[in-house]
Scaffold this active site. Sequence first.
Site, PDB file in Angstrom:
ATOM      1  CG  ASP A 553      -2.237   0.669   0.986  1.00  0.00           C
ATOM      2  OD1 ASP A 553      -2.336   1.484   0.059  1.00  0.00           O
ATOM      3  OD2 ASP A 553      -3.197   0.366   1.732  1.00  0.00           O
ATOM      4  CD  GLU A 556       0.497   6.055  -3.736  1.00  0.00           C
ATOM      5  OE1 GLU A 556      -0.447   5.347  -4.094  1.00  0.00           O
ATOM      6  OE2 GLU A 556       0.902   6.101  -2.562  1.00  0.00           O
ATOM      7  CG  ASP A 630      -7.595   4.433  -0.704  1.00  0.00           C
ATOM      8  OD1 ASP A 630      -7.652   3.200  -0.855  1.00  0.00           O
ATOM      9  OD2 ASP A 630      -6.772   4.970   0.059  1.00  0.00           O
TER      10      ASP A 630
END
Length: 955
Positions: A553, A556, A630
């Site tokens: 997760d 980035e 998300d």
Amino acid sequence: MIRKKIHILLVGLLLAGCSAKQYQMIDGGVVVNVKQKSKTDTHKVRLQVVRDELIHVSATPDNEFPKDSTLIIVPGLKNTPFTVDNSHKDSIMLVTSRLRVAVSNLDGGVKFKDKDGKVILAEKQGGGKTFTPIEVEGTKGFSVRQIFNSPADEAFHGLGQHQADEFNYKGKSEELFQYNTKVSVPFIVSNKNYGLLWDSYSLSRFGDSRPYKQLNNVFKLYDKTGKQGSLTGTYTSKDKGVETLVRNEESIFFEDIKSIKNLPKNFPLKNANVTYEGEIEAPESGDFKFTLYYAGYVKVYLNNKLVVPERWRTAWNPNSYKFSMPLEAGKRVPLRIEWQPDGGTSYCGLRALTPQQADEKDNQVWWSEMNKKLDYYFVYGNDADEIIKGYRMLTGKSQIMPKWAMGYWQSRERYKTQDEILTNLKEFRKRKIPIDNIVLDWNYWEENAWGSHEFDKKRFPDPQGMVDSIHALNGKMMISVWPKFYKTTEHFKEFDRKGWMYQQAIKDSVRDWVGPGYVGSFYDAYSGGARKLFWKQIYDNLYPLGIDAWWMDASEPNVLDCTDMDYRKALCGPTALGSSTEYFNTYALMNAEAIYNGQRSVAPNKRVFLLTRSGFAGLQRYSTATWSGDIATRWEDMKAQISAGLNFAVSGIPYWTMDIGGFCVEDRYVAGQQQYDKNGQENKDYKEWRELNARWFQFGAFAPLYRAHGQFPYREPWNIAPEGHPAYKSIVYYTNLRYRLMPYIYTMAGMTYFNDYTIMRPLFMDFQADKKVENISDQFMFGPAFMVCPVYSYEARNRNVYFPAGSNWYDFYTGNYITGGKQVSVDAPYEHIPLFIKEGSIIPVGPEIQYTGEKKADKIVLYVYKGKDGSFTLYEDEDSNYNYETGKYANISLTYNNTNNTLTIGERKGQFDGMLKNRTFVIVTVSKDKPKAFNYDADGQSVTYDGREQKVTLK
């Protein structure tokens, strides 16, 4: 005569000397020298032949090229033979068996031609290259721009996954950076038979090299009274005793944690309605582009037109949406933004671009903030599949995912206890709803121990028992492993001692959202040593439990939500390789390499499965899938996932998934309403919620990976709707269909490796000759047979479907025949997604199973859709290891001859341990004259197959 020969010899030597100065031969290519007018003009252009159809182009204004290094190109690519033609006056021509690539020695411009001399792609007249010196943290480089000519009928697809619901990027622009819900991959496929891989890791732009500007830097602004200088902002609260606030707004820019401080202080946004209104006056005539950044509910009216119908995003995770409008110089146009913030902290911004400058307009434009040189790869191919094959030749093969990954994934934000995750998996088995994978999301550790990889013993008293119980239920488990560590953990300290933690968040005491907020940071994945330590910590603490898959997760990396770009760079750098300005977009690639190589180092024959929220070119070589982050739970967000997933597929990375149902949920779904009133009627919001999920599951069953995840309401089928409800029945139907199609789906998984195949396919990939499909973003092919047409409007019971020319079609549910080349309004009942089968398709259908490894497909129903010749090659292997890399797999070719009405089941090629040597094929035919609905248990011609070729005349 002798004097004449001497003259010819001297001229030849002179020309040879000029040629030698014009270019130099290098290993695998040629360097062309260009005469500079200024120090920032192109000085050298290098062409390197990777393969006959793959050319690496580099350019620099310097006297020498910097030493080559790449994060995305796989090593060991062999040089391909080529020749150099220097007979042209002003250019040098490099020639392969498929391409003729010319470089102007006047300006460095490059032209790519096919072997017959037809131009495929050309850099803009003058070379189209711009080098602007930049220095960051003591390192010098260039901001680079490259412009290519682009004909009016060109189409561009790819660029990764973005959320503005754009599909064909011709005439559009996209900023390439990584953020939650945004995955940037600098690769495009053109309908002109080429692809282009832009080799830059910094912030980049495609289509327009300019950043969007605040409104007051583009337009003259007028408030609602007509006074020049600002718009009017009106802030009205629903709370009693709060007075309405009216103020001047010089811009609408509240887009990050710094700029939202310019919102009215001490005004409660949580229950507010905000209006920004007035007029804008354009400085010139032309098409102006706008980008809206929003959290909460928002609408935009421009020139008294609703240009942005209501959109919503949760407060902590804003979204961008783009639109454009022609404006006239000097003409004042009304602008009105209606914004209802979502919570006490919320974001809203509207920025714009003037009409594009002449040298870029309608062309293909690439810009990057910081490179050592200008670098790109040209990929030639006769179709999109061949182009993507070339891309994977450069960046790495896509591994075959384990077979269980093709099954259903149940996830939730989040299973808070060991009992919750086991109870829900048991419920799937009890209800006989197929499932393979269940997921443990973040925060299974003690609250203050993020990054410890240790379970909170109060909530997870027996982690080994939990994993063992999941396996005993014939499930697989994926666990969330972040690159994030609280500074109090021993793992943080272990990284920190080596200098492998990003320090800015620690220096600034940046606190996250958990409990009172804890200080931590991310490890530097650009360090090889740090990557090995990241895996070692996982291996020491989690791997021994037998966990099957890894969820990576916030890759980035997202150190802190909603920061401005400069602070984001500060938070994720400097890296071990250089400044975060230069290495801004490739963190997820490095992080994936850590676990992929780590697991293969300790279990070389156990297939890796990674799921990451970000990605970059080359991600596919690390057995990594990406999900779309998300996203929100709205119909427009569901629709945006279709175009997002298709462009991601065209970007060369075949495994993509999304949070079915969306992740972030509107308050109307989570405010604790009763699902039914006293008369047994559904609450109107729950009614919509259930239909939204039913439609999303229908679409999701045909994504490369089938996975539900999100916040409350929970996403297990029985928590969405009760048994017997149309939503429940639909979800179960498509889950069962997914499993019955496993022979077809797993064959496509094999094809991604052996044939560089793409599973989720925009229509233009299979119907290249039909130009109408280039802009169709809401239909796609799921493999060679299925055309999938999602429904993304509430209470829609029909939708328009375009049936591509070049094929005729069958309705999956009825067997009815549809002629291609036309648009038709088709039925879309609540429980069914419009689904059509291409004429000539052969579809293998397996037995009823509850998980992929339950039993072998000893009986396969072969659906043959007559009308034209067709073929399908059934692929099988050992399902969960890498023995396929050494030849342990089998193929069975299935070939239908429409003229002779025969199906040939070919001789089995290859073998592997545990292979079925005998099976039954049941052949079911569907034709125009004899339509037949799809039925798992349809009667047909039964054939006993022992691996030898059989030719069957069909009834």
